[in-house]
Write a protein that holds these residues in place. Structure first.
Motif, PDB file in Angstrom:
ATOM      1  N   CYS A 134       4.830  -5.223  -1.529  1.00  0.00           N
ATOM      2  CA  CYS A 134       3.794  -4.672  -2.404  1.00  0.00           C
ATOM      3  C   CYS A 134       4.420  -3.798  -3.493  1.00  0.00           C
ATOM      4  N   ARG A 135       3.817  -3.819  -4.673  1.00  0.00           N
ATOM      5  CA  ARG A 135       4.337  -3.107  -5.840  1.00  0.00           C
ATOM      6  C   ARG A 135       4.261  -1.592  -5.680  1.00  0.00           C
ATOM      7  N   GLY A 136       5.329  -0.910  -6.097  1.00  0.00           N
ATOM      8  CA  GLY A 136       5.320   0.556  -6.164  1.00  0.00           C
ATOM      9  C   GLY A 136       5.032   1.228  -4.847  1.00  0.00           C
ATOM     10  N   ARG A 137       4.028   2.111  -4.865  1.00  0.00           N
ATOM     11  CA  ARG A 137       3.700   2.885  -3.657  1.00  0.00           C
ATOM     12  C   ARG A 137       2.676   2.194  -2.769  1.00  0.00           C
ATOM     13  N   LEU A 138       2.255   0.996  -3.135  1.00  0.00           N
ATOM     14  CA  LEU A 138       1.286   0.269  -2.317  1.00  0.00           C
ATOM     15  C   LEU A 138       1.879  -0.052  -0.951  1.00  0.00           C
ATOM     16  N   VAL A 139       1.008  -0.218   0.032  1.00  0.00           N
ATOM     17  CA  VAL A 139       1.430  -0.565   1.382  1.00  0.00           C
ATOM     18  C   VAL A 139       0.726  -1.832   1.833  1.00  0.00           C
ATOM     19  N   CYS A 140       1.337  -2.515   2.792  1.00  0.00           N
ATOM     20  CA  CYS A 140       0.759  -3.748   3.327  1.00  0.00           C
ATOM     21  C   CYS A 140      -0.200  -3.376   4.457  1.00  0.00           C
ATOM     22  N   PHE A 141      -1.484  -3.622   4.243  1.00  0.00           N
ATOM     23  CA  PHE A 141      -2.517  -3.342   5.242  1.00  0.00           C
ATOM     24  C   PHE A 141      -2.570  -4.540   6.185  1.00  0.00           C
ATOM     25  N   GLN A 142      -1.976  -4.366   7.359  1.00  0.00           N
ATOM     26  CA  GLN A 142      -1.865  -5.475   8.304  1.00  0.00           C
ATOM     27  C   GLN A 142      -3.050  -5.467   9.247  1.00  0.00           C
ATOM     28  N   LYS A 143      -3.976  -6.337   8.980  1.00  0.00           N
ATOM     29  CA  LYS A 143      -5.236  -6.337   9.712  1.00  0.00           C
ATOM     30  C   LYS A 143      -5.064  -6.612  11.200  1.00  0.00           C
ATOM     31  N   ASP A 144      -4.153  -7.494  11.542  1.00  0.00           N
ATOM     32  CA  ASP A 144      -4.021  -7.849  12.954  1.00  0.00           C
ATOM     33  C   ASP A 144      -3.428  -6.717  13.782  1.00  0.00           C
ATOM     34  N   ARG A 145      -2.697  -5.781  13.142  1.00  0.00           N
ATOM     35  CA  ARG A 145      -2.100  -4.666  13.871  1.00  0.00           C
ATOM     36  C   ARG A 145      -2.872  -3.371  13.702  1.00  0.00           C
ATOM     37  N   SER A 146      -3.550  -3.204  12.580  1.00  0.00           N
ATOM     38  CA  SER A 146      -4.116  -1.899  12.227  1.00  0.00           C
ATOM     39  C   SER A 146      -5.566  -1.720  12.631  1.00  0.00           C
ATOM     40  N   ILE A 147      -6.280  -2.795  12.799  1.00  0.00           N
ATOM     41  CA  ILE A 147      -7.735  -2.673  12.910  1.00  0.00           C
ATOM     42  C   ILE A 147      -8.200  -2.693  14.354  1.00  0.00           C
ATOM     43  N   LYS A 148      -8.971  -1.684  14.709  1.00  0.00           N
ATOM     44  CA  LYS A 148      -9.565  -1.627  16.045  1.00  0.00           C
ATOM     45  C   LYS A 148     -11.053  -1.951  15.988  1.00  0.00           C
ATOM     46  N   SER A 149     -11.556  -2.238  14.814  1.00  0.00           N
ATOM     47  CA  SER A 149     -12.962  -2.625  14.688  1.00  0.00           C
ATOM     48  C   SER A 149     -13.003  -4.042  14.131  1.00  0.00           C
ATOM     49  N   ASP A 150     -14.167  -4.632  14.123  1.00  0.00           N
ATOM     50  CA  ASP A 150     -14.258  -6.006  13.622  1.00  0.00           C
ATOM     51  C   ASP A 150     -14.698  -6.035  12.169  1.00  0.00           C
ATOM     52  N   ARG A 151     -14.527  -4.938  11.466  1.00  0.00           N
ATOM     53  CA  ARG A 151     -14.912  -4.898  10.055  1.00  0.00           C
ATOM     54  C   ARG A 151     -14.029  -5.828   9.239  1.00  0.00           C
ATOM     55  N   ASN A 152     -14.626  -6.416   8.214  1.00  0.00           N
ATOM     56  CA  ASN A 152     -13.911  -7.369   7.377  1.00  0.00           C
ATOM     57  C   ASN A 152     -13.529  -6.782   6.026  1.00  0.00           C
ATOM     58  N   ASN A 153     -13.785  -5.484   5.840  1.00  0.00           N
ATOM     59  CA  ASN A 153     -13.474  -4.903   4.543  1.00  0.00           C
ATOM     60  C   ASN A 153     -12.011  -4.494   4.471  1.00  0.00           C
ATOM     61  N   VAL A 154     -11.495  -4.431   3.256  1.00  0.00           N
ATOM     62  CA  VAL A 154     -10.100  -4.081   2.998  1.00  0.00           C
ATOM     63  C   VAL A 154     -10.107  -2.765   2.223  1.00  0.00           C
ATOM     64  N   PRO A 155      -9.342  -1.761   2.650  1.00  0.00           N
ATOM     65  CA  PRO A 155      -9.381  -0.433   2.026  1.00  0.00           C
ATOM     66  C   PRO A 155      -9.144  -0.458   0.519  1.00  0.00           C
ATOM     67  N   GLY A 156     -10.070   0.147  -0.223  1.00  0.00           N
ATOM     68  CA  GLY A 156      -9.917   0.268  -1.669  1.00  0.00           C
ATOM     69  C   GLY A 156     -10.193  -1.007  -2.435  1.00  0.00           C
ATOM     70  N   CYS A 157     -10.661  -2.042  -1.737  1.00  0.00           N
ATOM     71  CA  CYS A 157     -10.924  -3.331  -2.387  1.00  0.00           C
ATOM     72  C   CYS A 157     -12.388  -3.707  -2.193  1.00  0.00           C
ATOM     73  N   ILE A 158     -12.908  -4.470  -3.129  1.00  0.00           N
ATOM     74  CA  ILE A 158     -14.298  -4.923  -3.071  1.00  0.00           C
ATOM     75  C   ILE A 158     -14.306  -6.347  -2.554  1.00  0.00           C
ATOM     76  N   GLY A 159     -15.135  -6.599  -1.579  1.00  0.00           N
ATOM     77  CA  GLY A 159     -15.244  -7.933  -1.004  1.00  0.00           C
ATOM     78  C   GLY A 159     -14.862  -7.895   0.465  1.00  0.00           C
ATOM     79  N   ASN A 160     -15.270  -8.908   1.193  1.00  0.00           N
ATOM     80  CA  ASN A 160     -14.981  -8.999   2.620  1.00  0.00           C
ATOM     81  C   ASN A 160     -14.009 -10.134   2.873  1.00  0.00           C
ATOM     82  N   ASP A 161     -13.201  -9.971   3.895  1.00  0.00           N
ATOM     83  CA  ASP A 161     -12.251 -10.997   4.278  1.00  0.00           C
ATOM     84  C   ASP A 161     -12.179 -11.029   5.792  1.00  0.00           C
TER      85      ASP A 161
END
Length: 93
Positions: free
Chosen positions: A43-70
């Motif tokens: 990821c560019r600059g100070r951005l980080v890779c949001f790893q959904k399979d490791r980071s998420i303990k809920s079933d939410r489909n949203n991505v931090p700071g982004c619009i839309g569901n995945d």
């Protein structure tokens, strides 16, 4: 006054599709709300890779700071402050 948004340069944007393979090893570095990444260096600059399979303990489909569901296992490049805020709000800290 133009100083309103200086504390967070990454305003929410739509998830960028189609996906590309973000790999620092191949020179493809992704920007905010782009994926699929494997590690922060993809990821560019100070951005980080949001790893959904490791980071998420809920079933939410949203991505931090982004619009839309995945609902996929795609990992996205996000602003670290947005990821921290998301983790707090979803009790994942």
């Amino acid at each position: 006054n133009n100083n309103n948004n200086n504390n967070n340069p990454y305003r929410p944007i739509r998830l960028v599709k189609p996906l590309k393979k973000c790999r620092s090893s191949s020179g493809t570095i992704c920007g905010v709300c782009e994926g699929d990444c494997d590690r922060d260096s993809d990821c560019r600059g100070r951005l980080v890779c949001f790893q959904k399979d490791r980071s998420i303990k809920s079933d939410r489909n949203n991505v931090p700071g982004c619009i839309g569901n995945d609902a996929s296992k795609t990992d996205w490049c996000v602003d670290p402050d947005e990821r921290r805020k998301w983790m707090r709000e979803n009790n994942n800290e």
